[in-house]
Structure formats: structure tokens, C-alpha cells
Design an enzyme around this catalytic site. Sequence first.
Site, short mmCIF file in Angstrom:
data_model
loop_
_atom_site.label_atom_id
_atom_site.label_comp_id
_atom_site.label_asym_id
_atom_site.label_seq_id
_atom_site.Cartn_x
_atom_site.Cartn_y
_atom_site.Cartn_z
N HIS A 109 -2.85 1.05 6.97
CA HIS A 109 -3.06 0.93 5.53
C HIS A 109 -3.24 2.34 4.98
O HIS A 109 -3.82 3.20 5.65
CB HIS A 109 -4.30 0.09 5.26
CG HIS A 109 -4.52 -0.24 3.82
ND1 HIS A 109 -3.73 -1.15 3.14
CD2 HIS A 109 -5.44 0.19 2.93
CE1 HIS A 109 -4.17 -1.25 1.89
NE2 HIS A 109 -5.21 -0.44 1.74
N HIS B 78 -5.95 1.81 -3.78
CA HIS B 78 -5.06 1.14 -2.82
C HIS B 78 -4.70 -0.24 -3.34
O HIS B 78 -5.04 -0.61 -4.46
CB HIS B 78 -5.73 1.06 -1.45
CG HIS B 78 -6.88 0.10 -1.40
ND1 HIS B 78 -6.87 -1.03 -0.63
CD2 HIS B 78 -8.07 0.10 -2.04
CE1 HIS B 78 -8.01 -1.69 -0.78
NE2 HIS B 78 -8.76 -1.02 -1.63
N CYS C 217 0.81 -1.22 0.00
CA CYS C 217 0.00 0.00 0.00
C CYS C 217 0.84 1.27 0.00
O CYS C 217 0.60 2.17 -0.80
CB CYS C 217 -0.99 0.00 1.16
SG CYS C 217 -0.27 0.06 2.82
#
Length: 164
Positions: A125, A137, A74
Amino acid sequence: MLRLSLVMCIGLFLSACASQPDTNSSQAHGGSQGTIPVKADSTLWNEVQLLQFHQQWQGTPYRLGGLSKKGIDCSGLVYVAYQDLVGPSIPRTVQGQTSLGTRIAKSDLQSGDLVFFKTTGSGRHVGVYLSGHRFLHVSTKKGVMISSMDNVYWKPRYWFASRL
């Protein structure tokens, strides 16, 4: 024993973009409490450009520490997108990226803002916000993709957003 292994594997997948504290990054940027002012060129870091970037990377598998189309994580996706579209480098880890820009309210999100999520106790994240409560993402199962922030998984895990 099998059940314990399954629980541990699920925990690993959910915390996949977790990053260890980057002590060099914190010290170099004035500590973990401050933010780094970053100015993104709005003609380059906009939704049209981000969607084109998504088309190029869509489906690229998740790989912890990866930075190529063979696999990317990510924070690596945000790092590569920023470098490709804007030019200057930003920190490589989620920990380093949390100190970028200016924090903004969820209600003020605009395309190109970074959105951060707490996936587990220490798991983090990051993605790039797109209009319509969506964000770009990397999913551990589906690779590079666009998801809804209203998704039953992501909505309760939203942490904060920052504008570059």
C-alpha cells in the site's frame, strides 16, 4: 464454508493495493534494487497543495486499477496527485513507485514523502505523508482519506518511505 469465504474476502480487501511485479518497469528503471531519481517541485508538491488535492478527491471510492473519481486505488491516487501537482508521470503501480526517489528514515519524514506499507504477505500500500504522522491514501472501505500512521492497523505495517 462461510467462514472460509469470509477469511478469503478479508484477505482480498487487505491486499487490495497489492500489485503484481511489473517486469517492464523493473527493466526500464535499471532493476528492482535501484531507485529512480525524481525531483518534485517543492512549491507544488507541498502540504497545502496536497490538502487541496485531498479536498477534491475526498471520499472517492476505492477501485482496483481505477484512475477517476468513480474509483481509484492507492498507487493510482499517488500517480494522479503527482501528475496533477507536479506534471511529469511516475510509475502507475506500487511496485514501480517503490523505486522512486531516495529512501529516508521514518524519523525524517516530510510532507510529500511517499510512505509504503506491507498489508499482507504480498500486499503493498502507498500513500503521501502529511505532517503530524498522517498520510493521504485510499481506504478500501472509506475511499480517499487521511489516516494516522500511528493507527493500530497502519503502525505495525509501515515498510519504508522515499523522498521524491
